[in-house]
Design a protein around this motif. Structure first.
Motif, mmCIF file in Angstrom:
data_model
loop_
_atom_site.group_PDB
_atom_site.id
_atom_site.type_symbol
_atom_site.label_atom_id
_atom_site.label_comp_id
_atom_site.label_asym_id
_atom_site.label_seq_id
_atom_site.Cartn_x
_atom_site.Cartn_y
_atom_site.Cartn_z
ATOM 1 N N GLY A 119 0.813 -1.213 0.000
ATOM 2 C CA GLY A 119 0.000 0.000 0.000
ATOM 3 C C GLY A 119 0.841 1.255 0.000
ATOM 4 N N LEU A 120 1.960 1.249 0.749
ATOM 5 C CA LEU A 120 2.856 2.410 0.765
ATOM 6 C C LEU A 120 3.451 2.662 -0.613
ATOM 7 C CD1 LEU A 120 4.810 1.887 4.123
ATOM 8 C CD2 LEU A 120 3.222 3.744 3.596
ATOM 9 N N LEU A 121 3.919 1.600 -1.258
ATOM 10 C CA LEU A 121 4.515 1.770 -2.583
ATOM 11 C C LEU A 121 3.485 2.216 -3.605
ATOM 12 C CD1 LEU A 121 6.912 -1.315 -2.698
ATOM 13 C CD2 LEU A 121 7.519 1.073 -2.360
ATOM 14 N N ALA A 122 2.268 1.653 -3.509
ATOM 15 C CA ALA A 122 1.216 2.046 -4.448
ATOM 16 C C ALA A 122 0.825 3.502 -4.266
ATOM 17 C CB ALA A 122 -0.010 1.146 -4.265
ATOM 18 N N GLU A 123 0.706 3.926 -2.998
ATOM 19 C CA GLU A 123 0.340 5.323 -2.741
ATOM 20 C C GLU A 123 1.459 6.270 -3.178
ATOM 21 O OE1 GLU A 123 -2.287 8.338 -1.151
ATOM 22 O OE2 GLU A 123 -2.475 6.305 -1.939
ATOM 23 N N ALA A 124 2.707 5.867 -2.949
ATOM 24 C CA ALA A 124 3.834 6.696 -3.380
ATOM 25 C C ALA A 124 3.847 6.839 -4.894
ATOM 26 C CB ALA A 124 5.151 6.082 -2.891
ATOM 27 N N ALA A 125 3.577 5.743 -5.610
ATOM 28 C CA ALA A 125 3.538 5.814 -7.071
ATOM 29 C C ALA A 125 2.388 6.689 -7.542
ATOM 30 C CB ALA A 125 3.427 4.411 -7.659
ATOM 31 N N ARG A 126 1.250 6.594 -6.877
ATOM 32 C CA ARG A 126 0.084 7.397 -7.279
ATOM 33 C C ARG A 126 0.346 8.884 -7.083
ATOM 34 N NH1 ARG A 126 -4.330 9.906 -5.352
ATOM 35 N NH2 ARG A 126 -3.717 9.601 -3.190
ATOM 36 N N LEU A 127 1.017 9.247 -5.977
ATOM 37 C CA LEU A 127 1.287 10.655 -5.694
ATOM 38 C C LEU A 127 2.503 11.183 -6.447
ATOM 39 C CD1 LEU A 127 0.699 10.703 -1.810
ATOM 40 C CD2 LEU A 127 -0.837 11.545 -3.599
ATOM 41 N N GLY A 128 3.224 10.292 -7.125
ATOM 42 C CA GLY A 128 4.429 10.723 -7.812
ATOM 43 C C GLY A 128 5.578 11.014 -6.870
ATOM 44 N N ALA A 129 5.630 10.321 -5.728
ATOM 45 C CA ALA A 129 6.691 10.546 -4.755
ATOM 46 C C ALA A 129 8.015 10.019 -5.289
ATOM 47 C CB ALA A 129 6.349 9.865 -3.433
ATOM 48 N N SER A 130 9.087 10.709 -4.950
ATOM 49 C CA SER A 130 10.414 10.251 -5.357
ATOM 50 C C SER A 130 11.065 9.387 -4.292
ATOM 51 C CB SER A 130 11.314 11.449 -5.672
ATOM 52 O OG SER A 130 11.469 12.274 -4.522
#
Length: 498
Positions: A119-130
């Motif tokens: 879930g953390l990785l999916a949310e980071a990808a969705r928000l465009g986090a680096s």
């Protein structure tokens, strides 16, 4: 029409059979079918969903894009066991589902700790986090994302979860979970639909436990062209002209996270036409590019930048990229490589373009060698782009007048908040640049060991500084004054303006 929740069709089924649900309409479901997919599974879709279907064929690229959009928060899984994560709601919901005392590392695929990491990785990808930061403290575990260059708090978890979460990340990155006394580095390959991500994992022993930072690298970023970076026409012409030269040194400067590597890759992509040999030595290799020989630094076995550069010069290259010039030895070899007919691209950590000349001098490169080898120095920063859906005009206050001077700026905007920008006021980032083309007057100044101020006055006699580029972004309404000041506060004009 209304959007259809992605979870009504399992991700593995949708991807395997080339079917994606697009929209819910009054006359049934609109369904996308991949161009090479069999239509027979549509009968099963209609039987299960009990609705008529309106089918449209999608080419592979369009299907992959729609599939990624539909399952943006549900289709992320490790490449080793793809599609393991099929969506469990928000991060807060995942935390709430975690039992208070049960073993969080149980072997089932739906173990809470595994779902939390996915879930953390999916949310980071969705928000465009680096970057994803997992930070343990004595009383809590904090999770933060770096989005558009700014840290954002995401979760505060009980401290008891920290060793379990860190251990699971280390397993995924193939690190030694028993070794907690020294830093470790690894990587995880993940996919979200047709979108591939490389996750670089770094662990560091700290007072509250092991600190973990996961850097997300979007593989699509490695295929950007210089035109897609949004450089102003004069800067783009200067870069193109320098890349067309047969030899010399092209430097890109700026702080960590300012997009230097992306710019170098974009330049290499334009040169990668099959007519020349392009070799790189990097730490690490961030994006894999077909047609380019890429070598990774490994200091443990003596494979430093200098050793790698010395080795690839024996491989008959035309163009060489060095990830960073960090020491005197690398600088000297880069200069010698350019003198022997190679085009060398590299980065230097300095605040501005002129500072790169001083840095190379400090590394022991003779001024006359710099004068004869340098072709272009490009400095850049990344500023957050204002959300056009919610930006609001700013009052003409003292800060605006001091920073913008007498520029006919029109309307200066400030950030607000709306769902389109996740209530941050900003969506994405854009680059600001300053370029110094080493012409004959500058070559004479560099050879004469002139100071930075003299070189800067000659280089920017007609404008083009980073501060000017930032001010232009504010005047166009692309960013805010505060954002421009944040990234250029060390690059002020003589009159005190941005």
């Amino acid at each position: 029409m209304s959007p259809l929740p992605a979870r009504t069709l399992p991700y593995a089924f949708a991807k395997g059979h080339g079917i994606v649900l697009l929209e819910q309409g009054e006359d049934g479901l609109r369904v996308g079918l991949r161009e090479d997919a069999d239509a027979a599974p549509l009968l099963e879709v209609r039987r299960v969903l009990r609705q008529p279907l309106r089918v449209e064929r999608l080419d592979r690229a369009a299907f992959d894009r729609r599939l990624s959009e539909a399952y943006a928060d549900a289709g992320l899984g490790r490449a080793a066991d793809a599609d393991a994560f099929d969506g469990h709601g928000s991060l807060d919901a995942l935390v709430d589902e975690m039992p208070a005392t049960a073993d969080l590392l149980e072997s089932q695929d739906d173990a809470p700790i595994i779902r939390l990491i996915n879930g953390l990785l999916a949310e980071a990808a969705r928000l465009g986090a680096s970057d994803v930061h997992i930070e343990p403290f004595e009383s809590s575990l904090r999770v933060r994302f770096r989005v558009d260059g700014v840290m954002r708090g995401m979760l505060d978890l009980p401290s008891r979860i920290a060793p379990l979460l860190v251990s699971r990340v280390k397993v995924m990155a193939r690190l030694d979970i028993a070794e907690k006394r020294i830093p470790q580095d690894g990587r995880i390959s993940v996919s979200m639909g047709a979108k591939g991500l490389d996750v670089r994992v770094s662990t560091l022993p700290a007072r509250g436990g092991e600190r973990v930072v996961m850097r997300l690298l979007d593989k699509d970023q490695g295929t950007l062209s210089l035109q897609q970076l949004g450089m102003p026409p004069p800067v783009l012409r200067a870069v193109d002209k320098a890349l067309a030269l047969p030899n010399g040194i092209i430097l890109v400067t700026g702080p960590t996270g300012s997009g230097k590597t992306t710019t170098l890759y974009a330049g290499l992509a334009g040169l990668n036409d099959g007519s020349r040999t392009i070799l790189t030595v990097e730490d690490p290799v961030e994006y894999a590019i077909d047609g380019i020989g890429q070598t990774q630094v490994n200091a443990k076995v003596g494979m430093t930048f200098a050793a790698g550069l010395r080795a690839i010069l024996r491989q008959d290259p035309d163009t060489v990229m060095v990830g960073e010039i960090r020491d005197s030895e690398t600088a000297q070899i880069a200069v010698q490589a350019s003198l022997t007919g190679h085009l060398v691209l590299s980065t230097v950590h300095t605040n501005d373009a002129v500072g790169a000349i001083t840095r190379l001098r400090d590394m022991g490169v003779e001024p006359f060698l710099l004068a004869s080898t340098l072709r272009l120095i490009l400095a850049q920063r990344l500023v957050r782009r204002l959300c056009t859906a919610c930006r609001v005009p700013r009052d003409d206050d003292a800060l605006v007048r001091q920073a913008m001077g007498n520029d006919p700026a029109g309307v200066v905007y400030r950030a607000s908040a709306c769902p389109a920008c996740n209530h941050t006021g900003y969506v994405g980032r854009l680059g600001i640049y300053e370029a110094i083309t080493i012409d004959e007057p500058l070559r004479q100044l560099i050879g004469a060991n002139a100071d930075e101020d003299s070189i800067a006055r000659a280089a920017f006699a007609r404008g083009g500084r980073l501060s000017r580029a930032a001010r232009d972004c504010v005047a166009r309404g692309d960013t805010t004054l505060e954002e421009a000041l944040r990234v250029t506060r060390q690059d002020r004009d003589d009159d005190g303006q941005v």
